[in-house]
Scaffold this motif. Structure first.
Motif, PDB file in Angstrom:
ATOM      1  N   GLY A  24       0.687  -1.137   0.066  1.00 14.10           N
ATOM      2  CA  GLY A  24       0.046  -0.061  -0.053  1.00 14.10           C
ATOM      3  C   GLY A  24       0.876   1.184   0.103  1.00 14.10           C
ATOM      4  N   MET A  25       2.072   1.145   0.286  1.00 14.69           N
ATOM      5  CA  MET A  25       3.035   2.393   0.441  1.00 14.69           C
ATOM      6  C   MET A  25       3.908   2.573  -0.612  1.00 14.69           C
ATOM      7  SD  MET A  25       1.941   3.558   3.107  1.00 14.69           S
ATOM      8  CE  MET A  25       2.676   4.966   3.796  1.00 14.69           C
ATOM      9  N   VAL A  27       3.699   4.140  -3.567  1.00 14.12           N
ATOM     10  CA  VAL A  27       3.706   5.599  -3.825  1.00 14.12           C
ATOM     11  C   VAL A  27       4.808   6.347  -2.970  1.00 14.12           C
ATOM     12  CG1 VAL A  27       2.805   7.965  -4.419  1.00 14.12           C
ATOM     13  CG2 VAL A  27       1.307   5.757  -4.760  1.00 14.12           C
ATOM     14  N   GLN A  31       8.512   7.687  -4.081  1.00 15.32           N
ATOM     15  CA  GLN A  31       8.967   9.054  -3.692  1.00 15.32           C
ATOM     16  C   GLN A  31      10.486   9.201  -2.802  1.00 15.32           C
ATOM     17  OE1 GLN A  31       5.593   9.911  -1.762  1.00 15.32           O
ATOM     18  NE2 GLN A  31       4.650  11.368  -3.573  1.00 15.32           N
ATOM     19  N   PHE A  66       1.617   8.724 -12.096  1.00 13.72           N
ATOM     20  CA  PHE A  66       1.700   9.739 -11.517  1.00 13.72           C
ATOM     21  C   PHE A  66       2.857  10.874 -12.071  1.00 13.72           C
ATOM     22  CE2 PHE A  66       0.112   7.114  -8.327  1.00 13.72           C
ATOM     23  CZ  PHE A  66      -1.177   7.797  -7.933  1.00 13.72           C
ATOM     24  N   LYS A  67       2.384  12.025 -12.054  1.00 11.98           N
ATOM     25  CA  LYS A  67       3.194  13.150 -12.472  1.00 11.98           C
ATOM     26  C   LYS A  67       4.557  13.481 -11.938  1.00 11.98           C
ATOM     27  CE  LYS A  67       1.729  17.362 -14.522  1.00 11.98           C
ATOM     28  NZ  LYS A  67       0.577  18.638 -14.347  1.00 11.98           N
ATOM     29  N   ALA A  68       4.659  13.040 -10.491  1.00 14.92           N
ATOM     30  CA  ALA A  68       5.606  13.326  -9.732  1.00 14.92           C
ATOM     31  C   ALA A  68       7.065  12.485 -10.132  1.00 14.92           C
ATOM     32  CB  ALA A  68       5.612  13.236  -8.263  1.00 14.92           C
ATOM     33  N   PHE A  69       6.876  11.406 -10.954  1.00  9.84           N
ATOM     34  CA  PHE A  69       7.755  10.393 -11.163  1.00  9.84           C
ATOM     35  C   PHE A  69       8.575  10.577 -12.463  1.00  9.84           C
ATOM     36  CE2 PHE A  69       4.993   8.221  -8.139  1.00  9.84           C
ATOM     37  CZ  PHE A  69       5.834   8.447  -7.044  1.00  9.84           C
TER      38      PHE A  69
ATOM     39  N   TYR B 259      -4.372  11.907   3.454  1.00 14.26           N
ATOM     40  CA  TYR B 259      -3.779  11.824   1.936  1.00 14.26           C
ATOM     41  C   TYR B 259      -3.193  13.249   1.789  1.00 14.26           C
ATOM     42  CZ  TYR B 259      -3.115  10.336  -2.736  1.00 14.26           C
ATOM     43  OH  TYR B 259      -2.574  10.011  -3.972  1.00 14.26           O
ATOM     44  N   ARG B 261      -1.032  16.058  -0.682  1.00 16.72           N
ATOM     45  CA  ARG B 261      -0.218  16.290  -1.740  1.00 16.72           C
ATOM     46  C   ARG B 261       1.149  16.376  -1.682  1.00 16.72           C
ATOM     47  NH1 ARG B 261      -1.498  21.582  -5.104  1.00 16.72           N
ATOM     48  NH2 ARG B 261      -0.718  20.560  -6.916  1.00 16.72           N
ATOM     49  N   ASN B 262       2.106  15.834  -2.394  1.00 17.72           N
ATOM     50  CA  ASN B 262       3.324  15.945  -2.216  1.00 17.72           C
ATOM     51  C   ASN B 262       4.009  17.355  -2.592  1.00 17.72           C
ATOM     52  OD1 ASN B 262       5.649  14.405  -1.567  1.00 17.72           O
ATOM     53  ND2 ASN B 262       6.371  14.363  -3.634  1.00 17.72           N
ATOM     54  N   GLU B 263       3.154  18.236  -3.380  1.00 18.20           N
ATOM     55  CA  GLU B 263       3.582  19.371  -3.537  1.00 18.20           C
ATOM     56  C   GLU B 263       3.476  20.436  -2.271  1.00 18.20           C
ATOM     57  OE1 GLU B 263       1.718  17.703  -5.479  1.00 18.20           O
ATOM     58  OE2 GLU B 263       1.719  18.154  -7.468  1.00 18.20           O
ATOM     59  N   TYR B 264       2.982  19.656  -1.159  1.00 12.83           N
ATOM     60  CA  TYR B 264       2.713  20.656   0.032  1.00 12.83           C
ATOM     61  C   TYR B 264       3.692  20.110   1.059  1.00 12.83           C
ATOM     62  CZ  TYR B 264      -1.750  22.520  -1.610  1.00 12.83           C
ATOM     63  OH  TYR B 264      -2.705  23.097  -2.169  1.00 12.83           O
ATOM     64  N   LYS B 298      -1.944   7.710   9.743  1.00 11.23           N
ATOM     65  CA  LYS B 298      -1.043   7.503   8.988  1.00 11.23           C
ATOM     66  C   LYS B 298      -0.952   8.417   7.859  1.00 11.23           C
ATOM     67  CE  LYS B 298       0.270   2.384   9.136  1.00 11.23           C
ATOM     68  NZ  LYS B 298       0.045   1.316   8.125  1.00 11.23           N
ATOM     69  N   ILE B 299      -0.033   8.988   7.501  1.00  8.06           N
ATOM     70  CA  ILE B 299       0.162  10.099   6.466  1.00  8.06           C
ATOM     71  C   ILE B 299       0.619   9.365   4.983  1.00  8.06           C
ATOM     72  CG2 ILE B 299       1.321  11.943   5.540  1.00  8.06           C
ATOM     73  CD1 ILE B 299       1.516  12.906   8.373  1.00  8.06           C
ATOM     74  N   SER B 300      -0.106   9.619   4.023  1.00  4.89           N
ATOM     75  CA  SER B 300       0.436   9.029   2.666  1.00  4.89           C
ATOM     76  C   SER B 300       0.314  10.180   1.720  1.00  4.89           C
ATOM     77  CB  SER B 300      -0.956   8.375   2.285  1.00  4.89           C
ATOM     78  OG  SER B 300      -0.320   7.652   1.057  1.00  4.89           O
ATOM     79  N   ARG B 301       1.509  10.380   1.084  1.00  2.55           N
ATOM     80  CA  ARG B 301       1.748  11.449   0.157  1.00  2.55           C
ATOM     81  C   ARG B 301       1.173  11.085  -1.189  1.00  2.55           C
ATOM     82  NH1 ARG B 301       7.759  11.955   0.719  1.00  2.55           N
ATOM     83  NH2 ARG B 301       7.681   9.730   1.124  1.00  2.55           N
ATOM     84  N   GLY B 302       0.468  11.894  -1.858  1.00  9.71           N
ATOM     85  CA  GLY B 302      -0.147  11.893  -3.210  1.00  9.71           C
ATOM     86  C   GLY B 302       1.200  11.892  -4.305  1.00  9.71           C
ATOM     87  N   GLY B 303       0.899  11.611  -5.506  1.00 15.04           N
ATOM     88  CA  GLY B 303       2.057  11.692  -6.382  1.00 15.04           C
ATOM     89  C   GLY B 303       1.924  12.758  -7.849  1.00 15.04           C
ATOM     90  N   GLY B 304       0.917  13.631  -7.358  1.00 16.94           N
ATOM     91  CA  GLY B 304       0.783  14.672  -8.222  1.00 16.94           C
ATOM     92  C   GLY B 304      -0.127  14.215  -9.323  1.00 16.94           C
ATOM     93  N   CYS B 308      -6.702  12.112  -8.159  1.00 16.99           N
ATOM     94  CA  CYS B 308      -6.778  11.317  -6.779  1.00 16.99           C
ATOM     95  C   CYS B 308      -7.479  12.226  -5.792  1.00 16.99           C
ATOM     96  CB  CYS B 308      -5.119  11.007  -6.489  1.00 16.99           C
ATOM     97  SG  CYS B 308      -4.478   9.781  -7.192  1.00 16.99           S
ATOM     98  N   SER B 317      -5.085   4.746  -4.890  1.00 15.01           N
ATOM     99  CA  SER B 317      -3.845   5.263  -4.526  1.00 15.01           C
ATOM    100  C   SER B 317      -3.194   4.788  -3.278  1.00 15.01           C
ATOM    101  CB  SER B 317      -3.709   6.734  -4.967  1.00 15.01           C
ATOM    102  OG  SER B 317      -2.573   7.278  -4.152  1.00 15.01           O
ATOM    103  N   LEU B 318      -3.910   4.834  -2.316  1.00 15.92           N
ATOM    104  CA  LEU B 318      -3.696   4.429  -0.922  1.00 15.92           C
ATOM    105  C   LEU B 318      -3.426   2.698  -0.879  1.00 15.92           C
ATOM    106  CD1 LEU B 318      -6.276   6.017   1.741  1.00 15.92           C
ATOM    107  CD2 LEU B 318      -3.675   6.398   1.495  1.00 15.92           C
TER     108      LEU B 318
END
Lengths: 156, 622
Positions: A24-25, A27, A31, A66-69, B259, B261-264, B298-304, B308, B317-318
């Protein structure tokens, strides 16, 4: 930000273990790997697939969705041009064009000398300062096209 | 106190005792320099201001007399970096690191640094106190108001303001059903966009069959031009956590996710610290406040990925999968994350919960409009004088927001439209400025509340370009799973590109309308079905602009590059040469002092650099 050292098994294993190898982790794991190597080297994807016991196709689909990758090595400096609505109405499109013109690259591309990669971002949430460009995490706000050259020259 | 912080609180009484000791140890009359450390002010150089204050206080040996607090965003981003002197609430704006010494000197002498005060543009008078500045005066800041009293990394600050009292009240004196009943009576609607009644969602999730229940906080604030969730999560993460724990108790969930955003990055960091602190004090984790109730986050970061923000995509995504939505024949409250009942609310919704439980549904129900209760945070951005975050009761008229709080349009330009609701929303024209802003009224106008972005557009904004912008945005963010969204948006994008690049033809508008209808009816998720909104509202209110592009090959706002030419107004040009230096393509030639410059159309790349630098309006763009 540079194209850093080569991936080692130890490092990858320690990243996987820090998330208890929880599929589940995925992503978050990607990162962390990108933070370490500046992109996602091919061999790391195979390693993740084996380490988490998920198909390589799933790892690949997530890494490309995902755009970030990035699956390609990126430059020493990552330029993120914000194209949020507030920046857009204040002329972000022209700023993007000007940076691209100065560096002779399109969004998502890296300069030949691996100095810069130019990417776009939907919104960085600093709308009061639009148009905004983030280089290596540092924000430059209220950026007009005529200031682009000086800004780029301040990086070595 | 440090020792106590390591102890888990075993009862509501222990929490109250800790709160008392924190308040007792603090001197409310002590001078405190409050510096905004939110993303906006940091981008403007707040980090240097903070470092300078720290140095000044140390060098002068004032550290025990004057405290320094770095907080989240109070909202007035336009005037950052912001500094407030407490307890008087003196507001200094656009402070730089060089001002730190002067501010410290004046403050210890009880004086005020006049030149850093805010000047009211209407009366031209300096305003000393934060609460008297028109931008703040006309707001009702139930959520954002606490930000300047809280260092987000210090849980004691939140406790001193009565934090976690609502949680204690719920756990010790209310059944889960009573909590749901109270939230229902308060009329809380989800702040993420749809406005669905929160308590109904909670109740359905509570009653759904499953082995466990998941609680999710959606901080994947993808709407461009919106940053209220970011500011709450950065500035007051404990209020969000407290809301989540109360919700989890009401629903019967023991595991939660935030969840983000990774931009934050700052929101991720502050949420992480808040979770650790709350766990240490027993406000999170096992046996919360001795009640026997367990809940962990728990914290999960998005991927942009914008999609989502859609609940089913977020949950995919989670689970470590691609963030594709699924059809919602079965709602996520029944089968969501890992096929279990899952309750997802957005950051602002969760932050409202402690207020409702603490002050009661009757109190909350008095705020806002008939069908939309409470306050709403908006990010007021674009072509507006006072850019920033504002919080107002639901039902306030658009014009009171834009002119009363926002201070109108810069440079004497004319207001054209306000875009609300992000890419799924729409553009509202001047004729509807009296519209009360709540969920239902915005819907009727063809737009939506969305998460609360309000982008102001002036006469220099092209509405066709805006429609193209949103369609392009959504085309790029479409996950590609369903055909209407994937192909439909691509075609719409091509038609809009034709129109804005001078290849528009008769029938284009009607084709856009037909495609829109198909997307609305047949897309799999809300990204596709709401995607035509920006096109439909701009067609509804600004059809003449589309026609000017198609029939006259003209962009009335002077934005669409292919339809615009630049020229020099020889009357106005004094030949200062600023534009000559700015021009990257050497299209402008200096003809000597006091003679107007000459622009070579062949070489002009329409980059706008000359238009930007000329302060005399001598560059004509049309």
């Amino acid at each position: 930000m540079t194209t850093k050292n080569k991936p080692t098994k130890q490092k990858l294993t320690s990243i996987l273990n820090s998330y208890e190898r929880d599929p589940g982790m995925l992503v978050a794991i990607l990162q962390d790997i990108q933070a370490e190597y500046n992109y996602l080297p091919k061999e790391t994807l195979t390693h993740i697939s084996q380490g988490l016991d998920v198909p390589l196709t799933q790892v690949y689909s997530v890494a490309t969705f995902f755009k970030a990758f990035s699956l390609k090595p990126r430059g020493r400096h990552i330029i993120n041009v914000c194209l949020g609505t507030a920046c857009h109405v204040r002329g972000a499109g022209r700023v993007l064009e000007e940076i691209g013109r100065q560096l002779d690259i399109k969004p998502g591309e890296t300069t030949k000398n691996f100095k810069y990669t130019m990417e776009t971002v939907n919104c960085v949430g600093a709308c009061a300062l639009g148009p905004i460009v983030v280089i290596d995490g540092k924000y430059s706000g209220q950026l007009k096209t005529d200031k682009v050259k000086t800004l780029l020259e301040s990086y070595d | 106190m440090a020792k106590r912080s390591n102890n888990r609180l075993s009862s509501p009484q222990a929490l109250e005792a800790l709160r008392e000791s924190i308040i007792k140890a603090r001197d409310s009359s002590q001078t405190c320099l409050v510096v905004c450390g939110g993303t906006g002010c940091l981008a403007l150089g707040a980090a240097d201001v903070i470092a300078s204050f720290r140095r000044e206080l140390k060098e002068r040996g004032l550290e025990s007399k004057v405290s320094l607090r770095v907080t989240g965003c109070p909202g007035f981003c336009e005037r950052g970096p912001l500094v407030v002197i407490k307890p008087e609430n003196i507001l200094y704006q656009q402070v730089s690191s060089e001002d730190a010494a002067e501010i410290v000197s004046a403050t210890v002498k009880g004086k005020i640094v006049d030149r850093l005060l805010y000047t009211d543009p209407d009366t031209k008078k300096k305003i000393t106190y934060e609460h008297e500045v028109p931008f703040y005066k006309k707001q009702k800041r139930l959520l954002l108001g606490s930000n300047s009293n809280i260092d987000p990394n210090v849980i004691e600050d939140y406790l001193a303001l009565g934090g976690y009292a609502a949680l204690a009240k719920a756990l010790s004196g209310m059944t889960p059903e009573a909590v749901i009943g109270e939230v229902k009576k308060a009329g809380l609607r989800g702040r993420g966009g749809g406005g669905f009644p929160a308590a109904v969602k909670w109740e359905t999730c509570r009653n759904a069959e499953g082995d466990t229940r998941y609680i999710i906080c959606n901080c994947d604030e993808g709407d461009p031009g919106a940053f209220m969730d970011r500011s709450l999560m950065e500035g007051n993460p404990h209020s969000v956590l407290e809301g989540m724990v109360i919700g989890a108790y009401a629903i019967g969930g023991h595991e939660g996710y935030i969840y983000v955003r990774n931009e934050y990055p700052l929101a991720v960091k502050n949420a992480r610290i808040a979770i650790e602190q709350a766990e240490k004090l027993g406000l999170l984790g096992k046996n919360i406040l001795g009640s026997g109730f367990d809940f962990s986050v728990k914290i999960s970061r998005g991927g942009g990925a914008f999609v989502c923000g859609e609940s089913t995509a977020l949950m995919a995504s989670l689970e470590g999968k691609v963030g594709e939505p699924r059809a919602k024949y079965v709602h996520t409250v029944e089968k969501g994350l890992w096929e279990q009942p899952t309750n997802l609310n957005n950051v602002e919704t969760w932050a409202n919960v402690p207020l409702i439980i603490k002050n009661g549904a009757d109190w909350y129900g008095k705020i806002g409009s008939e069908g939309s209760k409470g306050t709403k945070i908006f990010s007021l951005v674009g072509k507006i004088n006072n850019t920033g975050l504002i919080e107002v009761p639901m039902g306030v008229a658009l014009k009171d927001i834009i002119y009363g709080i926002g201070g109108g349009i810069p440079d004497g330009k004319k207001f054209k439209a306000v875009q609300t609701g992000g890419p799924s929303g729409g553009c509202i024209p001047e004729s509807l400025l009296n519209l009360p802003v709540d969920f239902d009224e915005l819907d009727k106008a063809g737009s939506m509340m969305g998460s609360g972005g309000m982008i102001i557009m002036d006469e220099n904004t092209c509405m066709v370009d805006i429609a193209k912008y949103f369609v392009n945005f959504l085309e790029g963010e479409s996950c590609g799973k369903c055909l209407p969204c994937r192909e439909g948006l691509k075609r719409m994008s091509q038609i809009l590109a034709d129109i804005t690049e001078g290849r528009g033809k008769e029938g284009d508008i009607e084709l856009l309308e037909r495609l829109s209808a198909i997307l609305i009816d047949t897309s799999l998720c809300a990204l596709g079905s709401t995607a035509p909104n920006p096109v439909l509202t701009t067609l509804r209110y600004f059809r003449d602009e589309y026609e000017a592009h198609i029939k006259d090959r003209r962009c009335p706002a002077g934005v669409c590059k292919e339809l615009v030419t630049y020229s020099i107004d020889e009357e106005k040009c004094p030949g200062c040469g600023l534009c000559v230096k700015a021009c990257p393509s050497e299209a402008i030639t200096d003809m000597g002092k006091k003679k107007p410059v000459v622009l070579d159309q062949e070489k002009c790349i329409k980059c706008d650099a000359c238009y930007d630098v000329c302060k005399l309006g001598a560059i004509i763009r049309k």
